[in-house]
Design a protein around this motif. Structure first.
Motif, PDB file in Angstrom:
ATOM      1  N   LYS A 129      48.594  75.647  61.312  1.00 20.24           N
ATOM      2  CA  LYS A 129      48.273  75.960  59.916  1.00 20.24           C
ATOM      3  C   LYS A 129      49.398  75.570  58.955  1.00 20.24           C
ATOM      4  O   LYS A 129      49.367  75.906  57.777  1.00 20.24           O
ATOM      5  N   HIS A 130      50.390  74.850  59.469  1.00 18.84           N
ATOM      6  CA  HIS A 130      51.492  74.376  58.622  1.00 18.84           C
ATOM      7  C   HIS A 130      51.669  72.863  58.727  1.00 18.84           C
ATOM      8  O   HIS A 130      52.619  72.311  58.188  1.00 18.84           O
ATOM      9  N   SER A 131      50.765  72.189  59.433  1.00 14.58           N
ATOM     10  CA  SER A 131      50.866  70.746  59.648  1.00 14.58           C
ATOM     11  C   SER A 131      49.843  70.032  58.772  1.00 14.58           C
ATOM     12  O   SER A 131      48.648  70.295  58.877  1.00 14.58           O
ATOM     13  N   ASP A 132      50.327  69.143  57.931  1.00 13.62           N
ATOM     14  CA  ASP A 132      49.463  68.414  56.994  1.00 13.62           C
ATOM     15  C   ASP A 132      49.326  66.970  57.472  1.00 13.62           C
ATOM     16  O   ASP A 132      50.266  66.179  57.326  1.00 13.62           O
ATOM     17  N   PRO A 133      48.182  66.597  58.065  1.00 15.16           N
ATOM     18  CA  PRO A 133      48.021  65.225  58.576  1.00 15.16           C
ATOM     19  C   PRO A 133      48.216  64.151  57.517  1.00 15.16           C
ATOM     20  O   PRO A 133      48.801  63.096  57.798  1.00 15.16           O
ATOM     21  N   GLU A 134      47.750  64.385  56.301  1.00 11.39           N
ATOM     22  CA  GLU A 134      47.891  63.379  55.240  1.00 11.39           C
ATOM     23  C   GLU A 134      49.358  63.221  54.834  1.00 11.39           C
ATOM     24  O   GLU A 134      49.826  62.100  54.604  1.00 11.39           O
ATOM     25  N   LYS A 135      50.073  64.328  54.745  1.00 12.52           N
ATOM     26  CA  LYS A 135      51.506  64.260  54.432  1.00 12.52           C
ATOM     27  C   LYS A 135      52.253  63.526  55.536  1.00 12.52           C
ATOM     28  O   LYS A 135      53.144  62.703  55.269  1.00 12.52           O
ATOM     29  N   PHE A 136      51.876  63.801  56.791  1.00 19.72           N
ATOM     30  CA  PHE A 136      52.509  63.139  57.923  1.00 19.72           C
ATOM     31  C   PHE A 136      52.294  61.628  57.848  1.00 19.72           C
ATOM     32  O   PHE A 136      53.220  60.841  58.082  1.00 19.72           O
ATOM     33  N   ALA A 137      51.087  61.202  57.509  1.00 15.48           N
ATOM     34  CA  ALA A 137      50.778  59.774  57.393  1.00 15.48           C
ATOM     35  C   ALA A 137      51.605  59.128  56.288  1.00 15.48           C
ATOM     36  O   ALA A 137      52.121  58.004  56.453  1.00 15.48           O
ATOM     37  N   ARG A 138      51.741  59.808  55.162  1.00 19.34           N
ATOM     38  CA  ARG A 138      52.542  59.260  54.048  1.00 19.34           C
ATOM     39  C   ARG A 138      53.992  59.095  54.458  1.00 19.34           C
ATOM     40  O   ARG A 138      54.641  58.084  54.114  1.00 19.34           O
ATOM     41  N   GLU A 139      54.515  60.065  55.187  1.00 21.06           N
ATOM     42  CA  GLU A 139      55.914  59.989  55.620  1.00 21.06           C
ATOM     43  C   GLU A 139      56.150  58.812  56.548  1.00 21.06           C
ATOM     44  O   GLU A 139      57.196  58.141  56.466  1.00 21.06           O
ATOM     45  N   LEU A 140      55.192  58.532  57.438  1.00 17.89           N
ATOM     46  CA  LEU A 140      55.319  57.359  58.295  1.00 17.89           C
ATOM     47  C   LEU A 140      55.274  56.077  57.482  1.00 17.89           C
ATOM     48  O   LEU A 140      56.070  55.144  57.703  1.00 17.89           O
ATOM     49  N   MET A 141      54.352  56.023  56.535  1.00 11.62           N
ATOM     50  CA  MET A 141      54.194  54.819  55.707  1.00 11.62           C
ATOM     51  C   MET A 141      55.434  54.545  54.858  1.00 11.62           C
ATOM     52  O   MET A 141      55.808  53.387  54.640  1.00 11.62           O
ATOM     53  N   GLU A 142      56.072  55.609  54.422  1.00  9.88           N
ATOM     54  CA  GLU A 142      57.226  55.465  53.517  1.00  9.88           C
ATOM     55  C   GLU A 142      58.556  55.459  54.244  1.00  9.88           C
ATOM     56  O   GLU A 142      59.607  55.295  53.603  1.00  9.88           O
ATOM     57  N   ASP A 143      58.546  55.629  55.552  1.00 10.07           N
ATOM     58  CA  ASP A 143      59.794  55.645  56.319  1.00 10.07           C
ATOM     59  C   ASP A 143      60.401  54.240  56.325  1.00 10.07           C
ATOM     60  O   ASP A 143      59.781  53.292  56.815  1.00 10.07           O
ATOM     61  N   PRO A 144      61.626  54.079  55.814  1.00 15.10           N
ATOM     62  CA  PRO A 144      62.259  52.748  55.768  1.00 15.10           C
ATOM     63  C   PRO A 144      62.380  52.091  57.144  1.00 15.10           C
ATOM     64  O   PRO A 144      62.339  50.862  57.251  1.00 15.10           O
ATOM     65  N   ALA A 145      62.509  52.901  58.179  1.00 15.21           N
ATOM     66  CA  ALA A 145      62.681  52.349  59.525  1.00 15.21           C
ATOM     67  C   ALA A 145      61.452  51.579  59.974  1.00 15.21           C
ATOM     68  O   ALA A 145      61.551  50.660  60.798  1.00 15.21           O
ATOM     69  N   TYR A 146      60.280  51.946  59.447  1.00 14.56           N
ATOM     70  CA  TYR A 146      59.036  51.316  59.867  1.00 14.56           C
ATOM     71  C   TYR A 146      58.551  50.239  58.897  1.00 14.56           C
ATOM     72  O   TYR A 146      57.444  49.713  59.057  1.00 14.56           O
ATOM     73  N   ARG A 147      59.368  49.889  57.944  1.00 11.42           N
ATOM     74  CA  ARG A 147      58.939  48.977  56.879  1.00 11.42           C
ATOM     75  C   ARG A 147      58.403  47.658  57.426  1.00 11.42           C
ATOM     76  O   ARG A 147      57.421  47.112  56.897  1.00 11.42           O
ATOM     77  N   ASN A 148      59.026  47.126  58.468  1.00 13.90           N
ATOM     78  CA  ASN A 148      58.628  45.817  58.988  1.00 13.90           C
ATOM     79  C   ASN A 148      57.766  45.888  60.250  1.00 13.90           C
ATOM     80  O   ASN A 148      57.488  44.852  60.865  1.00 13.90           O
ATOM     81  N   VAL A 149      57.346  47.087  60.620  1.00 10.59           N
ATOM     82  CA  VAL A 149      56.445  47.246  61.759  1.00 10.59           C
ATOM     83  C   VAL A 149      55.048  46.788  61.341  1.00 10.59           C
ATOM     84  O   VAL A 149      54.566  47.121  60.254  1.00 10.59           O
ATOM     85  N   LYS A 150      54.372  46.028  62.210  1.00  9.53           N
ATOM     86  CA  LYS A 150      53.069  45.449  61.859  1.00  9.53           C
ATOM     87  C   LYS A 150      52.058  46.518  61.423  1.00  9.53           C
ATOM     88  O   LYS A 150      51.276  46.287  60.484  1.00  9.53           O
TER      89      LYS A 150
END
Length: 355
Positions: A287-308
């Motif tokens: 009840k404290h885990s937000d799937p949409e927030k989690f997805a945004r964090e992955l998308m905006e993570d600089p480490a993953y910027r060049n991952v396909k």
């Protein structure tokens, strides 16, 4: 006159007893089954061969034996009709093979659409959910209790000391192990024909899916990394890894070593794998885990910027009920993983879950 009253009273008592016995017999007939053999009649030795087990016949009043997933042999006088299931996977198997009228309670996760294949209507029909608590289970007067291999030995001993018949179900790691889980529990429930029919449907659907997936050459298979809310998941040799293979998907988390403390690969290893897709979680389990927030964090993570997966915005939600499937719905899980990665092979759209 006194003698006449005595005879009348005796006659009335006799009629009452006959009526009581008739109603008791009718109740037993409607239930279609009686209580399983008491604890002292059970045999807990390992099954050496199939000849050690007397399968259930078509008569609900016929005694039979069945083994659970640990090899313990349980003896039933008749089909159990007050079954308590404390795992969501066995909820689903029993609902299909035994029917809700023979279930006294489902597990605590039953009816949660992100982890269970049971609907709220399914749960409402049974009317009870139960925690893995011996006192709460005993209060339901079950004639069969189904627990998991992850349940502690102390809890198993406590339940059996209460005189309850306890079946232990496994956590499969392959499709074949899942078939065996379904078969063993179906036979324990006294439903051999329904069990074989269900296994046949599973195999036919898997064969049909395999035929569809053969359109993807081996060198064109896509790589995916699946995430739980705590990071990458799907270590080599686990059920999710097996399902990815059945879906003709390369499981990125199983291609690199070493794994972290929780069996996960690191962020740097995800970048090294450079997957075509990220498979995202959907279950707000605490009840404290937000799937949409989690997805945004992955998308905006600089480490993953060049991952396909991020560059091409190939980030797809896959329900946790498919990731953590524990029943015959493994076929639905594999179909939906394949659809998430190869949607072009499903012109009819997303596969629908089947019974």
């Amino acid at each position: 006159m006194h003698t006449s009253n005595n005879i009348c009273n005796f006659t009335n008592k006799k009629r009452f007893i006959i009526l009581f016995l008739f109603l008791l017999s009718l109740l037993t007939l409607l239930c279609g089954c009686k209580q399983a053999a008491p604890a002292e009649e059970k045999t807990h030795s390992a099954v050496k061969s199939s000849s050690d087990v007397k399968p259930a016949g078509g008569n609900p009043e016929q005694s039979y034996s069945a083994k659970d997933d640990t090899g313990r042999i349980l003896v039933f006088k008749t089909k159990p009709c007050r079954i308590v299931s404390v795992t969501y996977g066995t909820d689903e198997i029993l609902k299909t093979l035994a029917g809700p009228e023979r279930i006294a309670a489902y597990s605590r996760h039953a009816g949660d659409p992100e982890i269970s294949f049971l609907s709220k209507e399914d749960v409402k029909r049974v009317g009870k959910k139960v925690e893995n608590n011996s006192e709460a289970i005993f209060a339901l007067h079950p004639d069969l209790v189904v627990i998991s291999t992850s349940t502690g030995a102390d809890e198993l001993r406590t339940l059996e000391s209460m005189g309850l018949t306890v079946y232990v179900a496994m956590s499969p790691k392959t499709y074949q192990e899942m078939r065996q889980k379904v078969r063993n529990l179906g036979l324990a429930a006294g439903e051999p024909q329904k069990t074989e029919d269900l296994l046949k449907r599973m195999d036919e659907r898997m064969a049909s899916l395999e035929k569809r997936l053969q359109a993807i050459p081996d060198d064109r298979r896509r790589t995916a990394v699946a995430f739980s809310m705590t990071g990458p998941m799907g270590r080599k040799g686990e059920l999710f890894d097996s399902m990815m293979k059945l879906a003709h998907v390369i499981n990125g988390a199983a291609t690199v070593h070493p794994l972290g403390i929780k069996g996960q690969i690191s962020k740097e290893q995800v970048v090294q794998v450079n997957p075509d897709m990220f498979l995202l979680p959907t279950w707000n389990y605490d009840k404290h885990s937000d799937p949409e927030k989690f997805a945004r964090e992955l998308m905006e993570d600089p480490a993953y910027r060049n991952v396909k997966a991020v560059k091409n915005r190939k980030m797809v939600y896959v329900s946790d009920r498919y990731r953590y499937v524990a029943s015959h719905h493994i076929v639905d899980a594999v179909e939906n993983i394949a659809y998430a990665v190869y949607p072009e092979l499903f012109p009819e759209g997303k596969p629908e879950d089947q019974e």
